[in-house]
Design a protein around this motif. Structure first.
Motif, PDB file in Angstrom:
ATOM      1  N   ALA A 259       0.821  -1.213   0.000  1.00  0.00           N
ATOM      2  CA  ALA A 259       0.000   0.000   0.000  1.00  0.00           C
ATOM      3  C   ALA A 259       0.856   1.265   0.000  1.00  0.00           C
ATOM      4  O   ALA A 259       1.944   1.302   0.587  1.00  0.00           O
ATOM      5  N   THR A 260       0.345   2.301  -0.645  1.00  0.00           N
ATOM      6  CA  THR A 260       0.964   3.624  -0.631  1.00  0.00           C
ATOM      7  C   THR A 260      -0.095   4.655  -0.264  1.00  0.00           C
ATOM      8  O   THR A 260      -1.295   4.388  -0.336  1.00  0.00           O
ATOM      9  N   ASP A 261       0.364   5.848   0.130  1.00  0.00           N
ATOM     10  CA  ASP A 261      -0.592   6.915   0.382  1.00  0.00           C
ATOM     11  C   ASP A 261      -0.885   7.652  -0.922  1.00  0.00           C
ATOM     12  O   ASP A 261      -0.367   7.286  -1.988  1.00  0.00           O
ATOM     13  N   LYS A 262      -1.671   8.721  -0.848  1.00  0.00           N
ATOM     14  CA  LYS A 262      -2.106   9.412  -2.062  1.00  0.00           C
ATOM     15  C   LYS A 262      -0.959  10.115  -2.786  1.00  0.00           C
ATOM     16  O   LYS A 262      -1.071  10.436  -3.978  1.00  0.00           O
ATOM     17  N   ARG A 263       0.166  10.327  -2.070  1.00  0.00           N
ATOM     18  CA  ARG A 263       1.319  10.967  -2.705  1.00  0.00           C
ATOM     19  C   ARG A 263       2.312   9.953  -3.255  1.00  0.00           C
ATOM     20  O   ARG A 263       3.316  10.326  -3.855  1.00  0.00           O
TER      21      ARG A 263
ATOM     22  N   THR B  52       3.401   3.151   2.823  1.00  0.00           N
ATOM     23  CA  THR B  52       2.990   3.212   4.226  1.00  0.00           C
ATOM     24  C   THR B  52       3.681   2.096   5.013  1.00  0.00           C
ATOM     25  O   THR B  52       3.752   0.947   4.562  1.00  0.00           O
TER      26      THR B  52
ATOM     27  N   THR C   6       5.874  -2.750   5.754  1.00  0.00           N
ATOM     28  CA  THR C   6       4.689  -2.356   5.013  1.00  0.00           C
ATOM     29  C   THR C   6       3.508  -3.196   5.482  1.00  0.00           C
ATOM     30  O   THR C   6       3.619  -3.997   6.423  1.00  0.00           O
ATOM     31  N   ASN C   7       2.390  -3.041   4.799  1.00  0.00           N
ATOM     32  CA  ASN C   7       1.212  -3.850   5.133  1.00  0.00           C
ATOM     33  C   ASN C   7       1.377  -5.317   4.730  1.00  0.00           C
ATOM     34  O   ASN C   7       0.553  -6.158   5.099  1.00  0.00           O
TER      35      ASN C   7
ATOM     36  N   ASN D 175       9.396   6.174   2.250  1.00  0.00           N
ATOM     37  CA  ASN D 175       8.336   5.862   3.227  1.00  0.00           C
ATOM     38  C   ASN D 175       7.707   7.111   3.845  1.00  0.00           C
ATOM     39  O   ASN D 175       6.795   6.995   4.665  1.00  0.00           O
ATOM     40  N   GLY D 176       8.191   8.294   3.472  1.00  0.00           N
ATOM     41  CA  GLY D 176       7.566   9.523   3.933  1.00  0.00           C
ATOM     42  C   GLY D 176       7.845   9.902   5.368  1.00  0.00           C
ATOM     43  O   GLY D 176       7.251  10.853   5.896  1.00  0.00           O
TER      44      GLY D 176
END
Length: 454
Positions: A279-283, A287, A294-295, A306-307
């Protein structure tokens, strides 16, 4: 299908060091890199840019030598080919050092190519399929290019391509008034270019408190750099051998070069993450949990992608967290990391913990102390008195919440605060330390003594 104990995709400032730790333990690891070892820091970030900053400072010191009684006859000249070569040498020494180190590890295989997931435990690179129970992503980020009108029709620079420049721009327009843009703006002004900074937001370095942002703008403007904040409707057009840059309410700017420095985008769009279920976020940032997984069980994301920080030191700390938890029986978490970073204009900004604005918004009883660099002995002796030092604390618990040191050696002096915060030292304890004179750090106890509730 080739089987490994661990696969690493990307060779930035986290993955390779964890791969090396595993290889030293006899684990079979594959390190896959599509371009250069070392990631952004070595190849297009810290090392080459701070080398360029050093060259720019040398020019500035030579140019202002008369203020210190040092006479230099004639104007100061800049050989941009030598400047660029010096930065390239620093990069190549670091990159080659990594190559030599990894080549001596019998259980590590370095593979150059573009890796993509074919499943949760498999990746494909150069037509081969590799599998491992653990896969680590350290793919970094790249410059973000906004969809400005006309930008695609002109030859613009990014923070990656500008370090290859071996000629001096006549007029460099920097789009973006944050950390990367400001460093290049001051650097090229000191090399001798005309420089304009255009920022869409109301302040430069908008992450900072307003007093810090205002002081940064004063420093930049004092060197003859034009600054336009709150810029709207930015557009570009070819103009002979140059570029016309237009913004609402201002005369057109005739640039010879344009640097786009408007943030970073994670390199996650072409990894086939959907095939692994990651999974990734909207940017586009991957995550992760507190331990960087990760998930998907067994897949980890380290570094910029990973932000959780966009710095070499946060990427390296990701390696430390993963190594402690996976190899050393530890239980380290990302949330334990105290935010800290620097802005390498001259004088630099050293930052730790919360801003004053964040501290006030937290609902705590906040105490603040601030002292201008003009009242710091070391700054006066060196003739560099721009900026100030500020500390923010919790008046009730006496916890140090954060600090901003904008001034000479601020990037070094801030470590006194970082260390105290990591140690959980309350500010009365730090107040009674006996620092060395004359230094910038010696002002820390004095500033703490002036803390007052706000």
């Amino acid at each position: 299908m080739k089987t490994y104990d661990a696969i690493f995709i990307g060779a930035g400032q986290a993955g390779p060091f964890l791969a090396a730790r595993m290889a030293e333990k006899g684990m079979k690891v594959a390190l896959i890199e599509r371009k250069y070892l070392g990631g952004t820091c070595v190849n297009a970030g810290c090392m080459p840019t701070k080398t360029l900053v050093a060259s720019a400072r040398a020019a500035h010191v030579a140019r202002t030598g008369g203020d210190y009684g040092v006479k230099i006859s004639g104007p100061i000249g800049i050989d941009m080919k030598v400047v660029r070569k010096r930065a390239e040498t620093v990069t190549m020494n670091a990159r080659n050092g990594l190559t030599g180190w990894f080549s001596g590890m019998k259980s590590m295989e370095v593979i150059y190519g573009h890796a993509t997931f074919t499943g949760a435990r498999t990746v494909e690179v150069n037509g081969e399929v590799l599998t491992a129970p653990q896969i680590f992503l350290n793919v970094g980020a790249r410059p973000t290019i906004p969809d400005f009108p006309g930008l695609a029709d002109v030859d613009y620079l990014t923070s990656t391509s500008i370090i290859q420049l071996d000629t001096l721009p006549r007029h460099l327009v920097v789009i973006g008034g944050s950390y990367i843009g400001l460093e290049f703006a001051q650097m090229y002004r000191r090399f001798g270019a005309e420089v304009t900074v255009i920022e869409r937001g109301p302040k430069l370095a908008s992450r900072e408190d307003e007093d810090v942002s205002d002081a940064i703008e004063e420093i930049i403007a004092s060197e003859g750099i034009a600054v336009h904040t709150g810029a709207e409707n930015i557009a570009f057009a070819k103009a002979g051998d140059g570029i016309t840059v237009s913004i609402s309410g201002k005369p057109d700017i005739k640039a010879s070069h344009v640097l786009v420095a408007t943030g970073r985008t994670p390199n996650t769009g072409d990894l086939g993450l959907d095939k692994a279920g990651v999974a990734t976020d909207k940017r586009g940032f991957i995550t992760v949990d507190e331990r960087l997984m990760t998930n998907v069980e067994g897949i980890y994301a380290l570094g910029d992608c990973n932000g959780h920080g966009a710095f070499t030191h946060t990427s390296y700390n990701d390696f430390e967290i993963a190594a402690a938890n996976l190899l050393d029986g530890g239980d380290r978490k990302v949330s334990s990391r105290i935010p800290a970073y620097a802005l390498y204009i001259d004088p630099p900004l050293g930052r730790a913990g919360m801003t004053e604005k964040q501290a006030r918004a937290s609902g705590r009883e906040v105490a603040v102390s601030k002292r201008p660099m003009s009242r710091v002995g070391r700054a006066n002796e060196r003739g560099e008195t721009k900026g100030f030092m500020k500390i923010v604390a919790d008046a009730e618990t006496q916890e140090i919440l954060g600090a901003a040191f904008l001034g000479i050696e601020g990037d070094e002096a801030i470590h006194g605060i970082i260390d105290a915060m990591n140690a959980g030292t309350t500010y009365p304890v730090l107040q009674w330390s006996v620092p060395i004179h004359p230094t910038v750090s010696e002002l820390i106890p004095t500033i703490i003594g002036d803390l007052k509730p706000v």
